[in-house]
Design an enzyme around this catalytic site. Structure first.
Site: not given
Length: 469
Positions: A210, A244
């Site tokens: 991720e 993010c």
């Protein structure tokens, strides 16, 4: 043996005993994580405030609540997830049993990130537990207070034979990666993701990465400036921009920019006051090193909102930049801070061209009063996730997979996707020992007649297709 070898060995022995495989055991450990969140809520909120100046509101919503939701959703659905999934069969196997068994991988390594240190460490753990794995958690050492809470307090809630939390920096993580794991789940930067993947390749260990990237935000002509500004400002400056999936830059034409900038100024003042440094709701940069990195990006383009900073407080004001060029430093890396550049483009076609010239992002946003424009951006681009006319809200749905593509990551999780990520989908066919005469068509000596019968038994025919011989 080193301490890491001892831990991995202990967990592997426990896994091989079958201890983690029952539904009852998995639920007990999920409930234990839930108890940890509830009983240590005050301590967790205090740690997040020390690490990132997170308000209780942001900590509760994006750290504790999201993790609780994942736990409850897993407990509510675990029985159905664990069931064998029966599949269609061909004529040759009509009398047999064909299904997919969801097996745990074994011992998983979960490496968390510092920007959401509870959420990004515990939600993958929920997936690992749900799927029946043992796991070692490695919280980020950058968010030091959160790391300490997880390392010192969480183990008391979990089965020590099956779960462990380890601390440390780059050196310790490197040593940990020398161990053989059955699955590795990493959240962090693309550069470190490459190191994780290289280490995993030595043992052919599957990974979920991720990562992040520069998330584009296209704003079309004709949007309501204030509504659009509210939503972009909230998603960009939440957690001081250290998210993010936050919009990393805006693409719009000059006329739209001139409407958007004053609307963003108004939204920022309404959200954080005239001096955001005094606001209890605006975060701080996590460390001195990251402060210096983000501050250097202020030199790009022209500051039209914000621009101030305080090194001692690790504070950088919510900042909007215009007249930014593609070659400027602020456009060369993920910002991960409270800076929002605006690049001007002529139209949606030029915006799509710009997006597609760069690495595929973790998230992509498009604002337009015309749904056809939003869908056009969706159809003509590629990203981990997409949200039209808002920012970050797709993350709130655990019915949607969360994950990147290309440079922004591989694999997915959240909800059932977490269970599937940490499960090996094992293909199973159970056949009868009788009716051997049916199998003779596949045995030598081969004949044309046997070939024809066998193909009829195993081939899938195209629906509605007629072949004239």
């Amino acid at each position: 043996m080193s301490s890491y070898e001892e831990i991995v060995s202990r967990l592997r022995t426990s896994f091989q005993s079958g201890k983690t495989r029952t539904e009852e055991y998995r639920i007990s450990q999920l409930e234990a994580v839930g108890c940890f969140l509830e009983e240590k809520r005050k301590v967790l909120n205090e740690a997040l405030a020390k690490d990132l100046h997170k308000s209780v509101f942001e900590s509760e919503v994006s750290e504790l609540s999201m993790t609780r939701t994942e736990i409850n959703f897993a407990i509510n659905n675990l029985k159905s997830w664990m069931k064998d999934e029966y599949v269609d069969k061909n004529l040759a196997t009509k009398l047999d049993s064909a299904f997919v068994r969801k097996d745990p991988y074994g011992v998983a390594l979960i490496i968390g990130a510092w920007n959401y240190p509870i959420h990004l460490t515990l939600i993958p753990l929920v997936g690992a537990i749900s799927a029946g794995n043992c796991a070692i958690l490695k919280p980020s050492e950058i968010s030091t207070n959160s790391e300490k809470v997880l390392a010192e307090l969480l183990p008391a809630y979990l089965d020590k034979d099956c779960f462990a939390v380890v601390s440390g920096g780059v050196k310790e993580t490197t040593q940990l990666l020398e161990m053989k794991f059955d699955y590795i789940f990493f959240t962090g930067s693309p550069n470190v993701g490459k190191i994780i993947m290289a280490a995993a390749s030595k043992h052919l260990t599957p990974v979920t990465l991720e990562l992040g990237g520069k998330n584009p935000c296209y704003v079309d002509r004709g949007v309501d400036p204030q509504t659009t500004a509210n939503r972009i400002v909230w998603s960009r400056f939440y957690n001081a921009g250290q998210t993010c999936v936050a919009p990393d830059y805006i693409l719009c034409d000059t006329e739209t920019r001139e409407q958007l900038v004053p609307a963003m100024r108004e939204a920022l003042e309404r959200f954080y006051g005239k001096d955001p440094q005094q606001s209890p709701d605006f975060g701080r940069i996590v460390s001195g090193k990251h402060f210096q990195r983000v501050k250097a990006l202020l030199a790009s383009g022209k500051v039209v909102i914000g621009g101030g900073s305080d090194e001692e407080d690790k504070y950088i004001a919510p900042t909007v930049l215009v007249d930014v060029k593609e070659t400027d430093p602020v456009m060369q890396e993920e910002i991960f801070g409270p800076i929002l550049p605006i690049l001007t483009v002529e139209n949606v076609k030029e915006a799509i061209g710009y997006i597609n010239r760069h690495e595929r992002p973790l998230a992509l946003y498009a604002f337009s009063p015309d749904n056809k424009v939003v869908n056009h951006v969706l159809d003509c681009t590629s990203s981990g996730g997409f949200c039209g006319n808002d920012g970050m809200m797709h993350m709130t749905l655990i019915s949607l997979p969360f994950g990147g593509i290309g440079n922004s990551g591989m694999g997915m999780y959240h909800g059932k996707y977490s269970f599937d990520t940490f499960s090996h989908h094992r293909a199973c066919l159970l056949r009868s020992t009788g009716l051997e005469s049916i199998n003779t068509i596949r045995y030598p000596p081969y004949t044309e007649r046997s070939l024809g019968l066998l193909l009829q038994a195993i081939e899938t025919k195209r629906k509605g297709f007629c072949s004239i011989q």
